[in-house]
Design an enzyme around this catalytic site. Structure first.
Site, PDB file in Angstrom:
ATOM      1  N   ASP A  35       0.842  -1.194   0.000  1.00  8.82           N
ATOM      2  CA  ASP A  35       0.000   0.000   0.000  1.00  8.82           C
ATOM      3  C   ASP A  35       0.879   1.246   0.000  1.00  8.82           C
ATOM      4  OD1 ASP A  35      -2.504  -0.993  -0.058  1.00  8.82           O
ATOM      5  OD2 ASP A  35      -2.899  -0.800   2.080  1.00  8.82           O
ATOM      6  N   LYS A  56      -3.380   3.633  -3.244  1.00 10.65           N
ATOM      7  CA  LYS A  56      -4.533   4.399  -3.714  1.00 10.65           C
ATOM      8  C   LYS A  56      -4.282   5.899  -3.724  1.00 10.65           C
ATOM      9  CE  LYS A  56      -7.603   1.022  -1.586  1.00 10.65           C
ATOM     10  NZ  LYS A  56      -7.555   0.027  -2.630  1.00 10.65           N
ATOM     11  N   MET A 168      -8.282   9.667   9.196  1.00  7.30           N
ATOM     12  CA  MET A 168      -8.875  10.194   7.957  1.00  7.30           C
ATOM     13  C   MET A 168      -9.740  11.423   8.228  1.00  7.30           C
ATOM     14  SD  MET A 168      -9.743   6.581   6.084  1.00  7.30           S
ATOM     15  CE  MET A 168      -9.749   5.495   7.506  1.00  7.30           C
TER      16      MET A 168
HETATM   17  N1  SAH Z   1      -4.190   0.767   8.851  1.00  3.68           N
HETATM   18  C1  SAH Z   1      -3.674   2.089   9.099  1.00  3.68           C
HETATM   19  C2  SAH Z   1      -4.728   3.161   8.859  1.00  3.68           C
HETATM   20  C3  SAH Z   1      -5.109   3.293   7.407  1.00  3.68           C
HETATM   21  S1  SAH Z   1      -6.343   4.502   7.156  1.00  3.68           S
HETATM   22  C4  SAH Z   1      -3.171   2.159  10.542  1.00  3.68           C
HETATM   23  O1  SAH Z   1      -3.430   1.249  11.334  1.00  3.68           O
HETATM   24  O2  SAH Z   1      -2.485   3.130  10.881  1.00  3.68           O
HETATM   25  C5  SAH Z   1      -5.386   5.893   6.647  1.00  3.68           C
HETATM   26  C6  SAH Z   1      -5.329   6.928   7.731  1.00  3.68           C
HETATM   27  O3  SAH Z   1      -4.440   6.514   8.743  1.00  3.68           O
HETATM   28  C7  SAH Z   1      -4.813   8.275   7.283  1.00  3.68           C
HETATM   29  O4  SAH Z   1      -5.832   9.053   6.700  1.00  3.68           O
HETATM   30  C8  SAH Z   1      -4.364   8.864   8.593  1.00  3.68           C
HETATM   31  O5  SAH Z   1      -5.465   9.320   9.357  1.00  3.68           O
HETATM   32  C9  SAH Z   1      -3.801   7.644   9.294  1.00  3.68           C
HETATM   33  N2  SAH Z   1      -2.344   7.491   9.110  1.00  3.68           N
HETATM   34  C10 SAH Z   1      -1.705   6.489   8.501  1.00  3.68           C
HETATM   35  N3  SAH Z   1      -0.377   6.647   8.582  1.00  3.68           N
HETATM   36  C11 SAH Z   1      -0.173   7.799   9.258  1.00  3.68           C
HETATM   37  C12 SAH Z   1       0.978   8.502   9.699  1.00  3.68           C
HETATM   38  N4  SAH Z   1       2.222   8.057   9.459  1.00  3.68           N
HETATM   39  N5  SAH Z   1       0.790   9.638  10.399  1.00  3.68           N
HETATM   40  C13 SAH Z   1      -0.443  10.094  10.689  1.00  3.68           C
HETATM   41  N6  SAH Z   1      -1.563   9.465  10.308  1.00  3.68           N
HETATM   42  C14 SAH Z   1      -1.429   8.345   9.609  1.00  3.68           C
END
Ligand code: SAH
Length: 245
Positions: A35, A56, A168
């Site tokens: 991803d 995506k 998000m």
């Molecule tokens: N599975 C992932 C979440 C995916 S949804 C997890 O457990 O972290 C995608 C959202 O995750 C983004 O819109 C943001 O809100 C958050 N996100 C993912 N990586 C991030 C990062 N390094 N810093 C801040 N927010 C993050």
């Protein structure tokens, strides 16, 4: 390792936050579907795998979920060891559950490997203790972006007495703010907005519920970011001024 699909959490970005199990699975993988929220630096652990980006973001059109499903199935049926690498944890807003069910229904062995989810990592990177004793009686992980476009029950969430960690949320700050304030949370409730948590380009913006939208705009907050809302987010509030100015 026999042919199967590993649904692996790559953590929030810092390669040192990978689990040993994730590293082992990557080391044995022949195919890695990655991803775009995954830090490419973690790919050093799968030098022999064929790496297929299925992200995506980054201006590309989404890879349809059905296509990702079929790719995993095809490689697994070829007897390959497949790692599906996801940002954070595969089952926290990561579709890991859907993918696991879909593959299991087709007789493919699936193993889930936890990763450190962005919400927890982001808080820790800023020194926020999400369930600080005597301050928060729990933590709620919630997305501001739902499949059917509906909003979470912000009014109800305002009353839980838990720290809210919002995923998000960057494009829905106004709805988050309005819903929580209408639900009874005071404008003075501390908010931390953390962008690119655990990566070298991490930035944090401290604010409060009343000012979070204007502060985020001045800060030019961008996705990926998480919001931490609750009294625990008050720590080191002085950083707000220095970072926003
Ligand atoms: N599975 C992932 C979440 C995916 S949804 C997890 O457990 O972290 C995608 C959202 O995750 C983004 O819109 C943001 O809100 C958050 N996100 C993912 N990586 C991030 C990062 N390094 N810093 C801040 N927010 C993050």
């Amino acid at each position: 390792m026999s042919a199967k699909v590993w649904l692996v959490g790559a953590g929030p970005g810092d390669p040192e936050l990978l689990t040993l199990k994730a590293v082992r699975a990557m080391g044995e993988a022949q195919v890695v579907l990655i991803d775009d929220l995954v830090n490419p630096a973690v790919l050093e652990h799968c030098p022999n795998a064929r790496v297929i980006p299925v992200g995506k973001r980054g201006g590309c059109r989404s890879t349809p979920q059905a296509f990702i499903h079929r790719l995993m199935l095809r490689y697994a049926r070829q007897g390959k060891c497949v790692v599906r690498l996801k940002g954070g944890d595969p089952c926290i807003f990561g579709r890991g559950g859907e993918e696991a069910e879909w593959l299991a229904e087709r007789g493919i062995e699936v193993e889930l490997v936890n990763g450190i989810t962005a919400g927890l990592a982001g808080a820790t990177q800023c020194g926020i203790s999400l369930t600080q004793r005597g301050v928060a009686r729990g933590v709620t992980l919630v997305t501001a972006h739902t499949l059917d476009g509906s909003s979470p029950e912000w009014h109800a969430l305002a009353k839980t007495g838990t720290t809210l960690v919002v995923y998000m949320g960057v494009s829905s700050l106004q709805q988050v703010q309005a819903g929580l304030m209408e639900g009874g949370l005071p404008a003075s409730t501390p908010v931390a907005m953390i962008e690119n948590a655990s990566l070298p380009q991490q930035r944090e913006c401290r604010s409060d519920l009343g000012d979070m939208c204007t502060d985020a705009a001045r800060f030019q907050l961008k996705s990926p970011a998480i919001l931490v809302i609750g009294e625990v987010a008050a720590k080191a509030v002085t950083q707000v001024l220095s970072q926003i100015a």
